[in-house]
Design a protein around this motif. Structure first.
Motif, PDB file in Angstrom:
ATOM      1  N   SER A 114       2.032 -12.399  10.703  1.00  0.00           N
ATOM      2  CA  SER A 114       1.743 -12.449   9.271  1.00  0.00           C
ATOM      3  C   SER A 114       0.399 -11.794   8.973  1.00  0.00           C
ATOM      4  CB  SER A 114       1.764 -13.885   8.770  1.00  0.00           C
ATOM      5  OG  SER A 114       0.735 -14.634   9.386  1.00  0.00           O
ATOM      6  N   ASN A 118      -0.013  -8.566   6.540  1.00  0.00           N
ATOM      7  CA  ASN A 118      -0.913  -8.568   5.392  1.00  0.00           C
ATOM      8  C   ASN A 118      -1.910  -7.415   5.449  1.00  0.00           C
ATOM      9  OD1 ASN A 118       0.273 -10.770   4.192  1.00  0.00           O
ATOM     10  ND2 ASN A 118      -1.072 -12.239   5.213  1.00  0.00           N
ATOM     11  N   SER A 122      -2.110  -4.366   2.777  1.00  0.00           N
ATOM     12  CA  SER A 122      -3.329  -4.044   2.028  1.00  0.00           C
ATOM     13  C   SER A 122      -3.667  -2.561   2.123  1.00  0.00           C
ATOM     14  CB  SER A 122      -4.494  -4.893   2.533  1.00  0.00           C
ATOM     15  OG  SER A 122      -4.847  -4.508   3.841  1.00  0.00           O
TER      16      SER A 122
END
Length: 147
Positions: A114, A118, A122
């Motif tokens: 995870s 992420n 981004s």
């Protein structure tokens, strides 16, 4: 065993009242059984399983016990690396990449995956900063006469 009830019925009105009360009791028991059965079977539907087991916290708890994500990544990562990045490589290179990515895949768990997701997300979304206005504020309100 069948439970027998004894009723003290003396006339026709008492008989009708007893029959009506037994019918009401029967319908109440029927409704209670139907609602309990619906609740029981609802927990075995696809939606019930999703609500119970497919939450992120349940996946992390299950992953801590069984380590599903790392075992899955130890099989998927070598396949992905060899079919995308090292497509034209020889047997020895693909073997070494497979062994290395297998070891890396075993160290990855749900939290690492995870965090990686992420960070990659981004990169593509980027941070949208507000552009500063080019006007300089001198503290004079726009309604004033000196403006």
């Amino acid at each position: 065993m069948k439970k027998t009830r004894k009723y003290n019925i003396r006339n026709l009105e008492e008989l009708h009242a007893t029959v009506a009360s037994l019918k009401a009791e029967y319908t109440m028991q029927e409704d209670a059984l139907l609602s309990d059965t619906k609740v029981y079977f609802r927990q075995f539907t696809l939606g019930g399983f999703i609500k119970k087991y497919a939450t992120p916290s349940a996946f992390l708890k299950m992953d801590d016990k069984l380590n599903l994500s790392s075992s899955l990544m130890s099989y998927i990562l070598p396949f992905i690396m060899n079919t995308t990045l090292f497509r034209g490589s020889g047997f020895l290179t693909k073997t070494l990449v497979g062994l290395a990515s297998n070891k890396v895949g075993k160290t990855l768990d749900a939290e690492h995956l995870s965090a990686i997701f992420n960070s990659v997300k981004s990169w593509f979304t980027g941070s949208k900063k507000k552009k500063e206005s080019t006007e300089v504020d001198y503290g004079i309100p726009p309604d004033s006469e000196s403006y």
